[in-house]
Motif scaffolding. Structure first.
Motif, PDB file in Angstrom:
ATOM      1  N   SER A  33      44.610  53.175  44.041  1.00  0.00           N
ATOM      2  CA  SER A  33      45.121  52.358  45.134  1.00  0.00           C
ATOM      3  C   SER A  33      45.932  51.185  44.601  1.00  0.00           C
ATOM      4  CB  SER A  33      43.958  51.863  45.995  1.00  0.00           C
ATOM      5  OG  SER A  33      43.211  52.954  46.498  1.00  0.00           O
ATOM      6  N   ASP A  34      46.458  50.360  45.523  1.00  0.00           N
ATOM      7  CA  ASP A  34      47.358  49.282  45.130  1.00  0.00           C
ATOM      8  C   ASP A  34      47.065  47.999  45.890  1.00  0.00           C
ATOM      9  OD1 ASP A  34      49.530  47.863  44.053  1.00  0.00           O
ATOM     10  OD2 ASP A  34      50.920  48.591  45.586  1.00  0.00           O
ATOM     11  N   HIS A  35      46.795  46.934  45.148  1.00  0.00           N
ATOM     12  CA  HIS A  35      46.879  45.562  45.644  1.00  0.00           C
ATOM     13  C   HIS A  35      47.267  44.694  44.461  1.00  0.00           C
ATOM     14  CE1 HIS A  35      45.675  45.936  49.812  1.00  0.00           C
ATOM     15  NE2 HIS A  35      44.755  46.800  49.426  1.00  0.00           N
ATOM     16  N   VAL A  36      47.924  43.606  44.744  1.00  0.00           N
ATOM     17  CA  VAL A  36      48.401  42.711  43.689  1.00  0.00           C
ATOM     18  C   VAL A  36      47.622  41.398  43.705  1.00  0.00           C
ATOM     19  CG1 VAL A  36      50.398  41.440  42.812  1.00  0.00           C
ATOM     20  CG2 VAL A  36      50.696  43.757  43.702  1.00  0.00           C
ATOM     21  N   VAL A  37      47.401  40.853  44.900  1.00  0.00           N
ATOM     22  CA  VAL A  37      46.668  39.603  45.072  1.00  0.00           C
ATOM     23  C   VAL A  37      45.439  39.904  45.929  1.00  0.00           C
ATOM     24  CG1 VAL A  37      46.787  37.196  45.778  1.00  0.00           C
ATOM     25  CG2 VAL A  37      48.879  38.381  45.075  1.00  0.00           C
ATOM     26  N   VAL A  38      44.259  39.601  45.412  1.00  0.00           N
ATOM     27  CA  VAL A  38      43.039  39.882  46.172  1.00  0.00           C
ATOM     28  C   VAL A  38      42.763  38.691  47.095  1.00  0.00           C
ATOM     29  CG1 VAL A  38      40.616  40.574  46.039  1.00  0.00           C
ATOM     30  CG2 VAL A  38      42.206  41.300  44.276  1.00  0.00           C
ATOM     31  N   THR A  39      43.542  38.643  48.170  1.00  0.00           N
ATOM     32  CA  THR A  39      43.362  37.628  49.199  1.00  0.00           C
ATOM     33  C   THR A  39      42.117  37.963  50.025  1.00  0.00           C
ATOM     34  OG1 THR A  39      44.978  38.909  50.461  1.00  0.00           O
ATOM     35  CG2 THR A  39      45.782  36.929  49.334  1.00  0.00           C
ATOM     36  N   PRO A  40      41.625  37.038  50.851  1.00  0.00           N
ATOM     37  CA  PRO A  40      40.391  37.318  51.587  1.00  0.00           C
ATOM     38  C   PRO A  40      40.426  38.591  52.419  1.00  0.00           C
ATOM     39  CG  PRO A  40      40.865  34.974  51.652  1.00  0.00           C
ATOM     40  CD  PRO A  40      42.041  35.623  50.990  1.00  0.00           C
ATOM     41  N   ASP A  41      41.575  38.904  53.038  1.00  0.00           N
ATOM     42  CA  ASP A  41      41.627  40.125  53.848  1.00  0.00           C
ATOM     43  C   ASP A  41      41.525  41.376  52.978  1.00  0.00           C
ATOM     44  OD1 ASP A  41      44.131  39.537  52.794  1.00  0.00           O
ATOM     45  OD2 ASP A  41      45.251  39.997  54.617  1.00  0.00           O
ATOM     46  N   VAL A  42      42.060  41.321  51.764  1.00  0.00           N
ATOM     47  CA  VAL A  42      41.915  42.436  50.830  1.00  0.00           C
ATOM     48  C   VAL A  42      40.480  42.523  50.302  1.00  0.00           C
ATOM     49  CG1 VAL A  42      42.644  43.355  48.595  1.00  0.00           C
ATOM     50  CG2 VAL A  42      44.343  42.369  50.157  1.00  0.00           C
ATOM     51  N   ALA A  43      39.919  41.379  49.914  1.00  0.00           N
ATOM     52  CA  ALA A  43      38.596  41.350  49.276  1.00  0.00           C
ATOM     53  C   ALA A  43      37.504  41.916  50.166  1.00  0.00           C
ATOM     54  CB  ALA A  43      38.260  39.921  48.863  1.00  0.00           C
ATOM     55  N   ARG A  44      37.679  41.832  51.479  1.00  0.00           N
ATOM     56  CA  ARG A  44      36.655  42.373  52.379  1.00  0.00           C
ATOM     57  C   ARG A  44      36.500  43.880  52.202  1.00  0.00           C
ATOM     58  NH1 ARG A  44      38.548  38.195  55.885  1.00  0.00           N
ATOM     59  NH2 ARG A  44      40.203  39.514  56.731  1.00  0.00           N
ATOM     60  N   GLN A  45      37.567  44.559  51.801  1.00  0.00           N
ATOM     61  CA  GLN A  45      37.496  46.004  51.622  1.00  0.00           C
ATOM     62  C   GLN A  45      37.564  46.428  50.160  1.00  0.00           C
ATOM     63  OE1 GLN A  45      39.868  48.467  54.310  1.00  0.00           O
ATOM     64  NE2 GLN A  45      40.411  46.660  55.482  1.00  0.00           N
ATOM     65  N   TYR A  46      38.354  45.695  49.383  1.00  0.00           N
ATOM     66  CA  TYR A  46      38.606  46.084  47.994  1.00  0.00           C
ATOM     67  C   TYR A  46      38.443  44.861  47.099  1.00  0.00           C
ATOM     68  CZ  TYR A  46      40.851  49.801  50.662  1.00  0.00           C
ATOM     69  OH  TYR A  46      41.109  50.799  51.563  1.00  0.00           O
ATOM     70  N   PRO A  47      37.204  44.540  46.714  1.00  0.00           N
ATOM     71  CA  PRO A  47      36.963  43.295  45.986  1.00  0.00           C
ATOM     72  C   PRO A  47      37.412  43.373  44.527  1.00  0.00           C
ATOM     73  CG  PRO A  47      34.946  44.539  46.220  1.00  0.00           C
ATOM     74  CD  PRO A  47      35.975  45.270  47.029  1.00  0.00           C
ATOM     75  N   ALA A  48      37.596  42.191  43.958  1.00  0.00           N
ATOM     76  CA  ALA A  48      37.970  42.082  42.547  1.00  0.00           C
ATOM     77  C   ALA A  48      36.844  42.600  41.659  1.00  0.00           C
ATOM     78  CB  ALA A  48      38.287  40.621  42.225  1.00  0.00           C
ATOM     79  N   PRO A  49      37.206  43.011  40.426  1.00  0.00           N
ATOM     80  CA  PRO A  49      38.560  43.046  39.876  1.00  0.00           C
ATOM     81  C   PRO A  49      39.357  44.214  40.447  1.00  0.00           C
ATOM     82  CG  PRO A  49      37.033  44.005  38.300  1.00  0.00           C
ATOM     83  CD  PRO A  49      36.194  43.478  39.428  1.00  0.00           C
ATOM     84  N   PHE A  50      40.675  44.031  40.532  1.00  0.00           N
ATOM     85  CA  PHE A  50      41.553  45.090  41.021  1.00  0.00           C
ATOM     86  C   PHE A  50      42.579  45.393  39.935  1.00  0.00           C
ATOM     87  CE2 PHE A  50      44.085  47.771  43.496  1.00  0.00           C
ATOM     88  CZ  PHE A  50      43.439  48.050  44.685  1.00  0.00           C
ATOM     89  N   TYR A  51      42.577  46.631  39.465  1.00  0.00           N
ATOM     90  CA  TYR A  51      43.466  47.048  38.378  1.00  0.00           C
ATOM     91  C   TYR A  51      44.780  47.583  38.955  1.00  0.00           C
ATOM     92  CZ  TYR A  51      39.673  46.357  35.097  1.00  0.00           C
ATOM     93  OH  TYR A  51      38.678  45.773  34.327  1.00  0.00           O
ATOM     94  N   GLU A  52      45.869  46.928  38.593  1.00  0.00           N
ATOM     95  CA  GLU A  52      47.201  47.254  39.116  1.00  0.00           C
ATOM     96  C   GLU A  52      47.546  48.714  38.801  1.00  0.00           C
ATOM     97  OE1 GLU A  52      51.293  47.882  39.459  1.00  0.00           O
ATOM     98  OE2 GLU A  52      50.330  47.835  37.482  1.00  0.00           O
ATOM     99  N   PRO A  53      48.107  49.463  39.772  1.00  0.00           N
ATOM    100  CA  PRO A  53      48.209  50.918  39.601  1.00  0.00           C
ATOM    101  C   PRO A  53      49.137  51.390  38.499  1.00  0.00           C
ATOM    102  CG  PRO A  53      49.258  50.221  41.646  1.00  0.00           C
ATOM    103  CD  PRO A  53      48.491  49.049  41.127  1.00  0.00           C
TER     104      PRO A  53
END
Length: 280
Positions: A33-53
């Motif tokens: 999947s893809d996210h660049v900045v783990v903002t609060p709306d992202v973190a609710r579903q896809y929490p850090a750490p997030f590895y850039e695709p």
């Protein structure tokens, strides 16, 4: 297979183990999947750490041998279309032509704001990215991208229209079989006289000890017999590729990937035993 590239249990070693497990079980395609900045709306579903695709897939290309590598889905507006095109072309070359790019406009408004990208232009930028990627496939002097399949992700009518205009496949996400059956009919209607894109759905993978019933049962959810039957029904709908998504929404799942590996092994052991039904 959609490999979780996020969450508290994810690190380079776990990603490597995921890749080698999926490849070892005989699956054809590994996607992230893809996210660049783990903002609060992202973190609710896809929490850090997030590895850039792109970074993650480049590394996984080096620790695997044959499996395809892809995005489900790349949020096209997060990167300039020419940057996306350059990275995709290079990764496809470096991996020996194993890349599949799934794209979508995205949904996380706070992440768009953090990146300085206008949320209301996300559809237009997605179209521009697909146009650039299509052009790169024909550019034998510079980009030399090669035949990268381009999947258009999303469940909306806009996604279907974008797939018909600019994609090689429509990539709907996590829905019921009745919905998918009706949506494939809509895609064919929208295409009209134009070529109909391939059908490459992403479905959940949640194997349960007893059957899941009711109209809200998602494809890929239930006993192994139900999952295998779903795969056969999707084949009859024209799906040449089905992406299994084992993440069910709880970040703690990433701490124990062996549970999901066992589900994958169960599917792998049973998929060739499904009854083959001819198209009507």
């Amino acid at each position: 297979m959609n490999v979780p590239n996020f969450g508290p249990g994810t690190d380079p070693g776990v990603l490597r183990d995921w890749a080698r497990t999926v490849e070892g079980l005989g699956f054809d395609l590994l996607m992230v999947s893809d996210h660049v900045v783990v903002t609060p709306d992202v973190a609710r579903q896809y929490p850090a750490p997030f590895y850039e695709p792109f970074t993650t897939l480049s590394w996984l290309a080096g620790v695997t041998d044959r499996i395809g590598l892809g995005t489900t889905v790349l949020v096209a507006p997060y990167r300039h279309p020419l940057l996306t095109t350059r990275m995709a072309a290079n990764l496809n070359q470096l991996s020996g032509g194993r890349l599949v790019i799934g794209v979508a406009p995205g949904w996380a408004e706070q992440e768009f704001a953090a990146l300085g990208v206008p949320f209301d232009r996300r559809g237009r930028i997605t179209d521009e990215t697909l146009v650039a990627l299509r052009a790169a496939r024909d550019d034998t002097e510079d980009y030399r991208a090669g035949p990268i399949p381009l999947w258009v992700g999303g469940n909306s009518d806009a996604a279907i229209g974008r797939a018909v205009r600019l994609g090689d496949a429509w990539h709907p996400l996590r829905n019921t079989l009745p919905w998918l059956r009706e949506a494939v009919g809509r895609m064919r209607t929208v295409a009209g006289e134009r070529p109909v894109p391939a059908f490459a759905p992403r479905i959940v993978l949640r194997i349960t000890p007893s059957p899941v019933t009711g109209p809200d049962r998602r494809a890929g959810e239930g006993t192994v017999e139900q999952v295998v039957a779903d795969l056969e029904q999707l084949r009859l709908l024209g799906a040449e590729t089905v992406v299994l998504d084992p993440f069910d929404g709880d970040p703690e799942e990433t701490l124990n990937p062996a549970v999901k590996w066992q589900m994958l092994a169960t599917v792998a052991a049973n998929r060739d035993q499904r009854p083959r039904t001819e198209q009507p």
